[in-house]
Design an enzyme around this catalytic site. Structure first.
Site, PDB file in Angstrom:
ATOM      1  N   LYS A 102       0.808  -1.223   0.000  1.00  0.00           N
ATOM      2  CA  LYS A 102       0.000   0.000   0.000  1.00  0.00           C
ATOM      3  C   LYS A 102       0.845   1.279   0.000  1.00  0.00           C
ATOM      4  CE  LYS A 102      -4.371  -1.664   0.530  1.00  0.00           C
ATOM      5  NZ  LYS A 102      -4.330  -2.887   1.260  1.00  0.00           N
ATOM      6  N   GLU A 133     -10.002   6.479   2.758  1.00  0.00           N
ATOM      7  CA  GLU A 133     -10.910   5.482   3.320  1.00  0.00           C
ATOM      8  C   GLU A 133     -10.058   4.278   3.696  1.00  0.00           C
ATOM      9  OE1 GLU A 133     -10.180   5.576   0.148  1.00  0.00           O
ATOM     10  OE2 GLU A 133      -9.719   3.456  -0.149  1.00  0.00           O
ATOM     11  N   SER A 178       1.878  -9.823  -0.846  1.00  0.00           N
ATOM     12  CA  SER A 178       1.490  -8.408  -0.717  1.00  0.00           C
ATOM     13  C   SER A 178       1.698  -7.815   0.672  1.00  0.00           C
ATOM     14  CB  SER A 178       0.022  -8.244  -1.123  1.00  0.00           C
ATOM     15  OG  SER A 178      -0.812  -9.091  -0.353  1.00  0.00           O
TER      16      SER A 178
HETATM   17  C1  LIG Z   1      -5.160  -4.012   1.072  1.00  0.00           C
HETATM   18  C2  LIG Z   1      -4.434  -5.274   0.876  1.00  0.00           C
HETATM   19  C3  LIG Z   1      -4.732  -6.150  -0.190  1.00  0.00           C
HETATM   20  C4  LIG Z   1      -5.881  -5.932  -1.133  1.00  0.00           C
HETATM   21  O1  LIG Z   1      -5.821  -4.786  -1.890  1.00  0.00           O
HETATM   22  P1  LIG Z   1      -5.468  -4.791  -3.453  1.00  0.00           P
HETATM   23  O2  LIG Z   1      -5.771  -3.420  -3.882  1.00  0.00           O
HETATM   24  O3  LIG Z   1      -6.325  -5.829  -4.099  1.00  0.00           O
HETATM   25  O4  LIG Z   1      -4.033  -5.139  -3.557  1.00  0.00           O
HETATM   26  C5  LIG Z   1      -3.961  -7.284  -0.360  1.00  0.00           C
HETATM   27  N1  LIG Z   1      -2.952  -7.578   0.488  1.00  0.00           N
HETATM   28  C6  LIG Z   1      -2.638  -6.779   1.528  1.00  0.00           C
HETATM   29  C7  LIG Z   1      -1.522  -7.164   2.429  1.00  0.00           C
HETATM   30  C8  LIG Z   1      -3.368  -5.605   1.758  1.00  0.00           C
HETATM   31  O5  LIG Z   1      -3.049  -4.813   2.800  1.00  0.00           O
END
Ligand SMILES: *Cc1c(COP(=O)(O)O)cnc(C)c1O
Length: 404
Positions: free
Chosen positions: A89, A111, A377
């Site tokens: 993020k 948000e 992620s």
């Molecule tokens: C917010 C988040 C996501 C989902 O958001 P995308 O916009 O689909 O990437 C996925 N993994 C983590 C660790 C997140 O914090």
């Protein structure tokens, strides 16, 4: 085939800017200026410098040896979990805070659902000395107390959204209302590849650093720039957009997005938007959504708060419609197993969201010579309560193969 946004803000039949008249000035300003700003030399220098020295990029591309052995193939993890604030993020919030500064904005709104985007926004606001207001559903404020405390410590004001189901969708509505009332001094940092044009394209560009790095890192480690496939979880779709971006035109690279099936795609407790959804407009963009026959948005569910969004970015709706990418799903139970597997094979505790991407390793065919990239992620710190609660109920059995 071109999978990028066109000049009108569409990916095929998806995207656009379905905005109330009162939001037009804000969106118009951004639409007119964003490309010039983010492609300018000064901006690039500052963005790249902060990604390197503040976020800690490049994030490693790691050949997961024991995981690869178990699946009899080659599996690399792109380690977005090692970024400052614990997920991908921050790539986007760094980019957008620099855009806000160039536009002379003094006040930032955002948000958040699970709080990861709110945290990344509060972080860059502290970094730049800008006022920060984060809208969060009242239910999520309760559920995600540690992230709320961090945001407040960083100096952000967290405002509980009391409308609707008091979750992410309602927080987004509140943020849009705020922006309409404060069009001049405020920038709205949207946290995924969703919302009206130009947000999906702008956010995808900021996250595209992920696949840019994968290409040279893979070349460095294996002598080839293109993997066999890239796998990423999909909520709104920003980490997947970033991981796919530089492979979109490489048609021999298979792209796989993974949605949250929750309790199962045949139950009401799910967030598998592309699997179950139909076309419609949500949060100012035309995409595929989970809705009733008469167009009411249905409440999504997933064990991971970061994936329970009833829509998906228009870029993904188009990749789905054109079959350029494949979208699979993983249930809560499959995700918990995958998280435990990675933890015990590689010593890495993944975020619940990221564990969705890992869970499909069991559902696809991989040849021994294949190279598969899984975009990790985020890290699992925020999910420890969920993990402990689950694994205490059913004590984990170490997998015999994994212990070999
Ligand atoms: C917010 C988040 C996501 C989902 O958001 P995308 O916009 O689909 O990437 C996925 N993994 C983590 C660790 C997140 O914090």
């Amino acid at each position: 085939m071109n999978y990028q946004v066109n000049e009108k803000g569409y990916y095929g039949e998806f995207g656009g800017a379905y905005i109330p008249e009162m939001m037009v000035p804000n969106i118009e300003e951004l639409r007119r200026t964003y490309l010039e700003i983010i492609q300018s030399y000064d901006f690039r220098q500052e963005f790249i410098g902060l990604l390197k020295n503040y976020v800690g990029r490049p994030s490693p591309l790691y050949l997961a040896r024991r995981l690869s052995e178990k699946y009899q193939s080659n599996i690399f993890l792109k380690r977005e979990d090692l970024n400052h604030t614990g997920s991908h993020k921050i790539n986007n919030t760094i980019g957008q805070i620099l855009v806000a500064k160039k536009l002379g904005k003094q006040r930032i709104i955002a948000e958040t659902g699970a709080g990861q985007h709110g945290l990344a926004t509060a972080t860059v606001c502290a970094l730049m000395g800008l006022k920060c207001i984060v809208y969060m559903g009242a239910v999520d404020v309760e559920r995600q107390a540690p992230n709320v405390k961090k945001m407040r410590m960083l100096g952000a004001e967290v405002i509980p959204a009391l409308s609707g189901n008091q979750t992410l969708k309602d927080a987004t509505n509140e943020a849009m209302r705020d922006w309409i009332n404060n069009p001049v001094d405020t920038h709205y940092i949207i946290g995924s590849v969703v919302g009206p044009h130009p947000y999906p394209d702008m956010v995808a560009r900021f996250q595209s650093v992920i696949s840019e790095e994968i290409r040279w890192q893979l070349d460095e480690q294996t002598g080839r720039e293109n993997p066999t496939r890239v796998i990423a979880c999909v909520g709104g779709g920003s980490n997947a957009a970033g991981a796919f971006y530089h492979f979109l035109d490489q048609e021999n690279v298979e792209l796989i997005g993974v949605e949250a099936a929750g309790k199962g795609v045949d139950t009401a407790e799910t967030a598998a938007t592309l699997t179950l959804g139909t076309p419609g407009v949500l949060h100012s963009s035309r995409s595929i959504l989970m809705q009733t026959n008469d167009g009411q948005i249905t409440e999504p569910y997933s064990i991971s708060a970061g994936l329970d969004y009833p829509g998906i970015g228009p870029l993904h709706a188009n990749l789905f419609a054109t079959k350029r990418a494949k979208y699979l799903w993983a249930t809560d139970a499959e995700v918990l197993d995958a998280a435990l597997e990675l933890t015990q094979l590689e010593g890495i505790i993944p975020a619940l969201e990221s564990a969705h991407a890992l869970a499909v390793l069991k559902k696809i065919q991989m040849k021994p010579e294949d190279v598969t990239i899984v975009n990790l992620s985020g890290r699992g710190d925020k999910d420890m309560e969920t993990y402990l609660k689950h694994f205490e109920k059913a004590p984990p059995k170490p997998s015999p193969k994994g212990r070999a």
